[in-house]
Design a protein around this motif. Structure first.
Motif, PDB file in Angstrom:
ATOM      1  N   LEU A 182      -5.562   2.888   8.531  1.00  0.00           N
ATOM      2  CA  LEU A 182      -5.145   3.176   7.161  1.00  0.00           C
ATOM      3  C   LEU A 182      -4.172   2.101   6.690  1.00  0.00           C
ATOM      4  CD1 LEU A 182      -4.677   7.046   7.347  1.00  0.00           C
ATOM      5  CD2 LEU A 182      -6.695   5.734   6.618  1.00  0.00           C
ATOM      6  N   VAL A 183      -4.543   1.425   5.628  1.00  0.00           N
ATOM      7  CA  VAL A 183      -3.705   0.377   5.049  1.00  0.00           C
ATOM      8  C   VAL A 183      -2.858   1.047   3.978  1.00  0.00           C
ATOM      9  CG1 VAL A 183      -3.709  -1.863   3.903  1.00  0.00           C
ATOM     10  CG2 VAL A 183      -5.520  -1.295   5.549  1.00  0.00           C
ATOM     11  N   ALA A 184      -1.658   1.418   4.363  1.00  0.00           N
ATOM     12  CA  ALA A 184      -0.812   2.236   3.488  1.00  0.00           C
ATOM     13  C   ALA A 184       0.377   1.470   2.916  1.00  0.00           C
ATOM     14  CB  ALA A 184      -0.316   3.465   4.249  1.00  0.00           C
ATOM     15  N   SER A 185       0.921   0.529   3.656  1.00  0.00           N
ATOM     16  CA  SER A 185       2.115  -0.182   3.189  1.00  0.00           C
ATOM     17  C   SER A 185       1.728  -1.338   2.278  1.00  0.00           C
ATOM     18  CB  SER A 185       2.904  -0.716   4.391  1.00  0.00           C
ATOM     19  OG  SER A 185       2.194  -1.777   5.020  1.00  0.00           O
ATOM     20  N   ASP A 186       2.669  -1.737   1.423  1.00  0.00           N
ATOM     21  CA  ASP A 186       2.431  -2.895   0.551  1.00  0.00           C
ATOM     22  C   ASP A 186       2.219  -4.154   1.381  1.00  0.00           C
ATOM     23  OD1 ASP A 186       2.695  -1.326  -1.699  1.00  0.00           O
ATOM     24  OD2 ASP A 186       4.816  -1.805  -1.984  1.00  0.00           O
ATOM     25  N   GLU A 187       2.957  -4.275   2.471  1.00  0.00           N
ATOM     26  CA  GLU A 187       2.838  -5.467   3.322  1.00  0.00           C
ATOM     27  C   GLU A 187       1.445  -5.562   3.921  1.00  0.00           C
ATOM     28  OE1 GLU A 187       2.567  -7.376   7.179  1.00  0.00           O
ATOM     29  OE2 GLU A 187       2.747  -5.186   6.954  1.00  0.00           O
ATOM     30  N   ALA A 188       0.927  -4.440   4.424  1.00  0.00           N
ATOM     31  CA  ALA A 188      -0.416  -4.443   5.007  1.00  0.00           C
ATOM     32  C   ALA A 188      -1.475  -4.698   3.940  1.00  0.00           C
ATOM     33  CB  ALA A 188      -0.678  -3.119   5.717  1.00  0.00           C
TER      34      ALA A 188
END
Length: 202
Positions: A61-67
């Protein structure tokens, strides 16, 4: 010929939710989607069959802004904007080293891990097929949760693998945007082949 309701076990409402009224979403509202919701989806769809109970699907799951910023350069130009604005993005990958978990899912059959340990090509083929099946289950599970999915294959798979899975046996197959659809989320539905074209009785 379309089956009528009495010939199907699912209610008409459930049929509509999962299939007839379900659509691929391209834009979403800003209502969030949580990791717990996706874990609940997986806990439902994990019962779908896979070859040798291999269960090779892995969900990142790509949840963070950085990811998200790490993912976006690997998406095709036509998919970048919708991936950048979706409430949640899932990278669905096949684990070519699924044999490492076979002792957990086949505890009554000794030697299952070792039987697959040396044949990387066979593992890769089985992992791709079975993870593909699981991706289908996953999309239906997202619909069952009242969410909408936007699955995509327009991306640099090798780039995503290097960015997120370097040093592992995970191979990216599909990227899925997940959320609640915005008013302009859908394109016109394209025709589907009729059952008479697809189903043959021999």
């Amino acid at each position: 010929m379309t089956l009528t309701l009495p010939e199907l076990a699912l209610s008409a409402d459930a049929q509509d939710l999962l299939f007839r009224e379900a659509r691929t979403a391209n834009t979403f509202t800003d209502e969030p989607v949580t990791a717990d919701e996706i874990r609940a989806v997986y806990d439902l769809v994990k019962y779908g069959p896979t070859a040798m109970n291999s269960q090779p699907l892995r969900v990142t799951l790509v949840a963070s802004d950085e990811a998200r910023q790490r993912l976006l350069p690997h998406m095709s130009e036509g998919n970048r904007a919708k991936t950048g604005t979706a409430p949640l993005v899932a990278i669905l990958a096949a684990d070519v080293d699924f044999h490492e978990t076979l002792p957990e899912v086949f505890p009554h059959v000794p030697g299952m891990r070792d039987a697959f340990a040396g044949d990387v090509d066979s593992r890769a083929s089985m992992a791709t097929l079975s993870a593909g099946l699981q991706i289908g289950y996953f999309i239906v599970g997202v619909r069952a949760a009242g969410l909408f999915a936007g699955p995509m294959t327009g991306f640099d798979a090798a780039g995503i693998d290097k960015e997120f899975f370097d040093g592992t046996a995970l191979k990216t197959l599909v990227v899925v945007n997940i959320g609640h659809p915005a008013p302009d989320a859908y394109r016109d539905r394209l025709p589907r082949l009729d059952g008479a074209r697809v189903v043959t009785v021999v």
